[in-house]
Design an enzyme around this catalytic site. Structure first.
Site, PDB file in Angstrom:
ATOM      1  N   ASP A   1       0.802  -1.223   0.000  1.00 43.02           N
ATOM      2  CA  ASP A   1       0.000   0.000   0.000  1.00 43.02           C
ATOM      3  C   ASP A   1       0.836   1.276   0.000  1.00 43.02           C
ATOM      4  O   ASP A   1       0.394   2.304  -0.509  1.00 43.02           O
ATOM      5  CB  ASP A   1      -0.998   0.014   1.161  1.00 43.02           C
ATOM      6  CG  ASP A   1      -0.370  -0.184   2.528  1.00 43.02           C
ATOM      7  OD1 ASP A   1       0.865  -0.356   2.611  1.00 43.02           O
ATOM      8  OD2 ASP A   1      -1.123  -0.169   3.521  1.00 43.02           O
TER       9      ASP A   1
ATOM     10  N   ASP B   1       3.449   1.222  13.728  1.00 40.41           N
ATOM     11  CA  ASP B   1       2.674  -0.022  13.832  1.00 40.41           C
ATOM     12  C   ASP B   1       3.359  -1.132  14.629  1.00 40.41           C
ATOM     13  O   ASP B   1       2.667  -2.001  15.161  1.00 40.41           O
ATOM     14  CB  ASP B   1       2.310  -0.587  12.449  1.00 40.41           C
ATOM     15  CG  ASP B   1       1.270   0.253  11.724  1.00 40.41           C
ATOM     16  OD1 ASP B   1       0.488   0.927  12.405  1.00 40.41           O
ATOM     17  OD2 ASP B   1       1.268   0.235  10.486  1.00 40.41           O
TER      18      ASP B   1
END
Length: 734
Positions: free
Chosen positions: A59, A451
């Site tokens: 992405d 993350d």
């Protein structure tokens, strides 16, 4: 003649010195710091005609090709520079089924008005080199529905023909192998209607549009365009359309289900098709879904959903992320759940065409050897799954942190056997590092990573475990004490903040072990920026939505820092424990504290005003107290010392800076700059305090926009930098 030779020699000397001032090139070897995963891989494609050839798209981190001999992924988009950062999000990927050399990327990350349009990147040599066709619209490689697909497809009978389904601009076709494109006005308007959008909490309605294009190769013959193809639109209304004339006209497929959005459609060797559905396109949410079989020969649709679905979209339920069929056996299917938090996401397998299903994970073993930190992660965001056309034992599926592959999938047919999975992610480094530090002792590199918290990198070639101790979701800032580098602090965020976890931690052994601060400042939302005094005894933390706070006991007591704006970036002098520096990125004003950071005084120097998007960097010299380097964007690279502020020559834009070990014979640090010199944006090094610069990146290794640069204090020439999706990269002179 002697006079002519002298003139030529003088000209050559001037040319050489001029090139150095403008950023001459030096040869570097570039490698990834091994983390092994960490980002959302959004799509996978096996080539049907060549064993071992596969591709992956991400992405925000570009595309990769699997190198079967090296047993690792090869990045294909590192050549994209800062001006093309938006192209590092890959909306879709396509191979030419009849030509293993050809691969196509639909590149474009965001739909925002301030980013550029997307592009089709086409390669004739498996991604070693690309040609580019710019598109008149934006793509959303990191937007909602990015795991759907594939939107881009090559005609299996005529490789000159490609179709591309867009988010808001309908269906497009190329008849010259992707060099030029035209919109097909014949495709139904539903493709760009409001129902083909999804509502987001942060940006209102967002178009999703056409999410897959699938050819029926049996409807045509080699050398001529395939007449039969399908396209799916992300809408809960009529969503799947077919064409029998090569895209000239379209009609809805009869008897199809409605009420859910399709996200994947795959063809079995039998000629049947399988589709996965969700009530939302993913990945942020999906509460309901289904798996359907479509048999064109009879026109029948059959619901083959593996497990009962919740219809309570407010509280419970999950959807289906993808479906796969074994190219060697049309009866063998795999389907992935999506957003199934309780008990967990699952892969279901059928060996009878979808009549019966069994979950794989209760009889699975996961090998975390390659990336040990994945033992603390669970498969989720399983937006794509594929089965190797040459090996029915290998299935690959994506997650929000990388790719898993099976070694013995067919062993599941034996009642007592377990499916063995390994983390097939070697050299696919798609993390987003947010801060880096290279201390003068201990590990050469410490990282704060989006993350997945962060790492102590004792071996740059081996995937490490995450920091031991309190775990952050995002590691956002990390710093060590200049004269006591074994003392390290870091700050970040926690996704689900139970029991008011403190969002900052400290280590007394160089990042091997960590303890939480005793408390947070009375204001703020964690993350922000953290700095530590040269002796490691005082920490200044500027959390989000707060000003700066200081503690001398790792958070037992906090005191508001006086005399500096809440928007200032604060760093500690690396030699004198009493000195801190502040740089306000809005007003451009500079501040100094000489009483241990308790209060600051405004300097008589000022850089000049900026807007509120500018985030400066402050880099105190590691050996010289009172010497500070400032990155000031279009105002250049500045050196601040003894109440003197000077602009270093030749730097037109300064975005990020790192300081490293001086060149032999010098007492000033090597400077590593990501910025613009002589009109060229790239990575440069100066060995003489900024008087002359050498370009050290090259046209094949640009990595988009670089966000954080760090030199190594122990190795001359070594530089580390953070990317926006290609992880951490480091370079050494050749």
């Amino acid at each position: 003649m002697p006079k002519l030779r002298l003139t030529f020699a003088l000209f050559a000397f001037l040319l050489a010195t001029g090139a150095a001032a403008k950023g001459e090139a030096a040869e570097y070897r570039w490698r990834s710091v091994s983390i092994g995963g960490g980002g959302f891989v959004t799509g996978l494609v096996f080539h049907p005609a060549e064993k071992g050839l596969a591709y992956a798209r991400t992405d925000v981190g570009g595309a990769y090709r699997w190198d079967d001999k090296a047993h690792s992924w090869m990045p294909l988009t590192d050549w994209l520079g800062a001006e093309d950062t938006n192209l590092l999000g890959i909306e879709s990927l396509a191979i030419d089924p009849s030509d293993p050399e050809r691969v196509y990327l639909a590149a474009g990350t965001y739909l925002n008005k301030w980013v550029g349009n997307g592009a089709i990147l086409r390669s004739l040599d498996r991604g070693k080199n690309f040609q580019r066709t710019d598109l008149p619209f934006k793509l959303g490689g990191n937007e909602m529905g990015r795991g759907n697909g594939e939107r881009l497809a090559v005609d299996p009978n005529d490789g000159r023909v490609l179709f591309f389904g867009t988010r808001a601009s309908g269906l497009w076709r190329s008849q010259d192998s992707g060099a030029s494109w035209s919109q097909l006005q014949s495709f139904p308007a539903i493709a760009h209607s409001p129902s083909a959008s999804v509502r987001t909490s942060w940006a209102g309605p967002q178009p999703v549009g056409i999410v897959f294009v699938v050819f029926d190769p049996a409807s045509g013959h080699k050398g001529a365009p395939t007449p039969k193809l399908y396209a799916g639109v992300s809408t809960r209304e009529t969503s799947v359309y077919e064409s029998s004339d090569g895209g000239a006209s379209w009609r809805p497929v009869a008897k199809q289900p409605v009420g859910l959005r399709p996200n994947h459609m795959v063809r079995a060797s039998s000629g049947d098709y399988f589709l996965s559905y969700g009530d939302e396109p993913g990945p942020n949410t999906m509460n309901n879904g289904a798996v359907w079989k479509f048999a064109p020969a009879s026109g029948q649709w059959t619901d083959i959903t593996p497990a009962p679905q919740s219809i309570d979209a407010e509280n419970d339920g999950f959807g289906w992320g993808a479906v796969a069929v074994d190219p060697r056996n049309p009866q063998v299917l795999l389907a992935t759940t999506f957003n199934r938090f309780v008990p967990h996401d699952e892969i279901y397998r059928s060996s009878d065409g979808g009549r019966h299903w069994q979950p794989l994970f209760p009889r699975s073993e996961f090998d975390h050897t390659i990336s040990p930190w994945t033992a603390h992660a669970s498969p989720h965001w399983m937006a794509d799954i594929v089965i190797n056309p040459f090996d029915s034992d290998e299935a690959m599926f994506v997650t929000g942190y990388g790719i898993w592959a099976s070694r013995n999938l067919t062993a599941f047919d034996e009642s007592q056997s377990k499916v063995k999975w390994w983390f097939k992610n070697t050299h696919l480094e798609e993390t987003v590092p947010l801060d880096l530090a290279s201390p003068p002792q201990g590990a050469h590199l410490l990282s704060a990573v989006g993350d997945i918290d962060g790492f102590r990198h004792d071996d740059l070639a081996a995937s490490p475990l995450q920091f031991a101790g309190p775990r952050l979701t995002n590691g956002e800032s990390i710093a060590y004490a200049g004269q006591a580098p074994q003392i390290v602090v870091r700050s970040g965020t926690v996704r689900h903040r139970n029991n008011n976890e403190v969002r900052a931690a400290y280590s007394l052994d160089g990042g091997s072990n960590w303890s939480s601060f005793a408390s947070e400042p009375p204001q703020g939302e964690g993350a922000g920026h953290i700095a530590i005094a040269a002796d490691g005894k005082r920490v200044i933390w500027t959390p989000l939505k707060s000003g700066a706070w200081i503690t001398a006991d790792f958070g037992k007591r906090w005191q508001k820092v006086e005399g500096v704006p809440d928007t200032a970036v604060i760093e500690a002098d690396q030699v004198d424990e009493d000195i801190y520096y502040g740089f306000d990125g809005i007003t451009g004003k500079l501040y100094v504290s000489d009483n241990g950071g308790m209060e600051f005084q405004e300097s008589q120097n000022a850089v000049g005003e900026f807007d509120d998007r500018f985030r400066p960097e402050v880099h105190p010299d590691p050996k010289r107290s009172g010497v500070v380097y400032l990155t000031a964007s279009w105002r250049g690279l500045l050196r601040w010392s003894a109440d003197k502020l000077e602009k270093l020559p030749g730097v037109e834009n300064a975005y990020s800076l790192g300081l490293g070990k001086p060149k032999q014979g010098s007492d000033t640090p090597a400077l590593y700059l990501f910025g613009q010199i002589a009109g060229k944006t790239g990575l440069f090094r100066s060995d003489d305090d900024g008087r002359r610069w050498t370009r050290i990146d090259d046209d094949a290794h640009r990595y988009g926009k670089i966000y954080r640069v760090t030199g190594d204090p122990r190795l001359y020439g070594r530089v580390y930098f953070a990317t926006g999706g290609r992880g951490i990269v480091y370079g050494d002179p050749r």
